[in-house]
Design an enzyme around this catalytic site. Structure first.
Site, mmCIF file in Angstrom:
data_model
loop_
_atom_site.group_PDB
_atom_site.id
_atom_site.type_symbol
_atom_site.label_atom_id
_atom_site.label_comp_id
_atom_site.label_asym_id
_atom_site.label_seq_id
_atom_site.Cartn_x
_atom_site.Cartn_y
_atom_site.Cartn_z
ATOM 1 N N CYS A 137 -27.518 52.811 -104.293
ATOM 2 C CA CYS A 137 -28.559 51.783 -104.324
ATOM 3 C C CYS A 137 -29.047 51.510 -102.898
ATOM 4 C CB CYS A 137 -28.027 50.501 -104.961
ATOM 5 S SG CYS A 137 -29.250 49.179 -105.030
ATOM 6 N N CYS A 354 -62.288 74.157 -99.727
ATOM 7 C CA CYS A 354 -61.989 75.444 -99.095
ATOM 8 C C CYS A 354 -62.463 75.459 -97.647
ATOM 9 C CB CYS A 354 -62.641 76.578 -99.883
ATOM 10 S SG CYS A 354 -62.263 78.221 -99.221
ATOM 11 N N CYS A 384 -58.631 75.914 -104.342
ATOM 12 C CA CYS A 384 -59.838 75.677 -105.136
ATOM 13 C C CYS A 384 -59.505 75.373 -106.597
ATOM 14 C CB CYS A 384 -60.777 76.881 -105.042
ATOM 15 S SG CYS A 384 -59.992 78.461 -105.454
ATOM 16 N N CYS A 388 -60.406 71.684 -108.661
ATOM 17 C CA CYS A 388 -61.479 71.763 -109.666
ATOM 18 C C CYS A 388 -61.249 70.710 -110.755
ATOM 19 C CB CYS A 388 -61.526 73.149 -110.294
ATOM 20 S SG CYS A 388 -62.805 73.302 -111.574
#
Length: 422
Positions: A137, A354, A384, A388
């Protein structure tokens, strides 16, 4: 539905999904509701020694958001169970009496050998099926407890040995991710007598700051503090530590309870494929409630059906062998992106990403209002495809790098099912 039962450290679970030791399993009523909702087991919120008094702050939570996702990450400043030791033990006894066939795991945390011995004895007498030792913890107010213990292998070994002297029950050591190599304290715990490992606990964090007040969140009387970070964002860290433990030659068969960002059945399947047998959940329950176990079980069952697997145990650790050191990865080829122009919406995000973040290979056709890849510049990073928004870009042609042996590429074609290979 497929049979999701699994045996972990000698105890049979009806399914692998458990409440983790946290605010979601803080008392009898909560754990009883979880059992009735279909959870395979409960790790009761960590019980401390009688002399350690819990005094919590308010407020104590914060969430990290991103765009449309309000709970990418979650910050929790709450400590261990705030009820008295007597109340917690009474809840354990009541749970085992009313749900004798359900798996009950007692989480304990002490500050010295005597504490660990006493707590292990008490939860054993209360009827727990197994024990979890909280070595991890990150928001305890005592340096003798929590993650400072989990980063000290000598203490892990010592306290596991103390617990082993006091109980016949199987027990696991809960590891802290606030460390470079988890294998060191994990091995020490196993040497001390632990039967398994649970990982990970929360990551020390500061999630957000109030920019006007210039203080971290949540704000308590004008101040804040570093504390534990959980939720979907920590899943990659949890998977990394589990893989490293399973890849260690002395831990390849270690029994692991996986924790960290499990929200969906896909998350669950990933932990299982990397070697976890049971799965512990907190943040997703805090956001969606106990009912998510229905979706988790159903989704995992469908995945087993799809994979032709009858027993959940058969999926455990199947992915471990496919994660290898970076120096052993095949670097003989690159993969060009392939653009589905029918799906492309012409937003231009791939071109911007890009050019500004990769290798300036994605070009913009002003006349057609569509992108195209200039292969002479492309290195095959596939940034890329990731940016997208409509998933119009995917893996395309694999090309052997100059001077590399084509035999390796043909082997890859057979392994990965790629048709376009040159």
């Amino acid at each position: 539905m497929k049979d999701l039962s699994i045996t972990f450290m000698g105890v049979r679970f009806p399914n692998p999904f458990c409440l983790s030791s946290s605010p979601v399993g803080n008392c009898y009523d909560m754990c009883a509701k979880a059992y009735e909702s279909g959870w395979g087991g409960v790790v009761f919120k960590t019980i401390g020694p009688k002399h350690y008094l819990i005094d919590e702050v308010s407020p104590r939570f914060d969430a990290l958001a991103k765009e449309g996702s309000p709970f990418v990450g979650f910050k929790n400043m709450e400590q261990i169970a705030e009820h008295s030791l007597e109340e917690n033990l009474a809840d354990l006894r009541k749970l085992k009496k009313n749900y004798p066939d359900k798996v009950l795991i007692a989480s304990i945390m002490g500050s010295n050998e005597k504490d660990w011995e006493e707590l292990a004895r008490l939860v054993t007498e209360a009827g727990a099926d197994m024990i979890e030792l909280n070595f991890s913890c990150p928001q305890m107010t005592s340096h003798a407890m929590g993650s400072d213990v989990g980063s000290n292998p000598d203490l892990c070994r010592l306290y596991c040995a103390a617990v082993r002297r006091s109980t016949h029950l199987p027990f696991m050591a809960k590891m802290t991710p606030n460390i470079t190599d988890m294998c060191v304290p994990a091995l020490a715990s196993l040497e001390g007598g632990a039967d398994g490992i649970s990982a990970i606990n929360t990551i020390k964090s500061i999630t957000n700051l109030d920019l006007d007040k210039k203080v971290g969140l949540p704000i308590i009387d004008g101040k804040s503090s570093i504390s534990g970070y959980s939720g979907k964002a920590v899943k990659p860290v949890a998977l990394r530590f589990i893989q490293q433990m399973r890849a260690h030659p002395k831990m390849k068969d270690v029994e692991i309870s996986g924790i960290g960002g499990i929200e969906t059945w896909e998350d669950a399947a990933e932990f299982i494929l990397l070697g976890a047998k049971t799965l512990q959940v907190t943040t997703a329950i805090m956001q969606y409630g106990y009912r998510i176990v229905e979706d988790l079980c159903e989704g995992l069952s469908f995945y087993m059906e799809e994979q032709g697997v009858e027993h959940l145990e058969d999926l455990v650790g199947l992915a471990n062998k496919n994660l290898i050191p970076a120096e052993e990865l095949n670097r003989d080829y690159k993969v060009y992106p392939e653009i589905d122009l029918d799906k492309c919406v012409g937003c231009g995000r791939c071109v911007i990403s890009c050019y500004d973040g990769a290798h300036q290979a994605m070009m913009w056709d002003e006349e057609k209002r569509r992108p195209h890849c200039e292969k002479s510049k492309c290195v095959g990073c596939l940034l890329c495809a990731l940016v997208c928004p409509v998933s119009a870009i995917h893996l395309g042609e694999r090309v052997l790098k100059e001077g590399r042996k084509p035999l390796k590429l043909e082997k890859l074609k057979l392994q990965d099912g790629f048709d376009k290979v040159s």
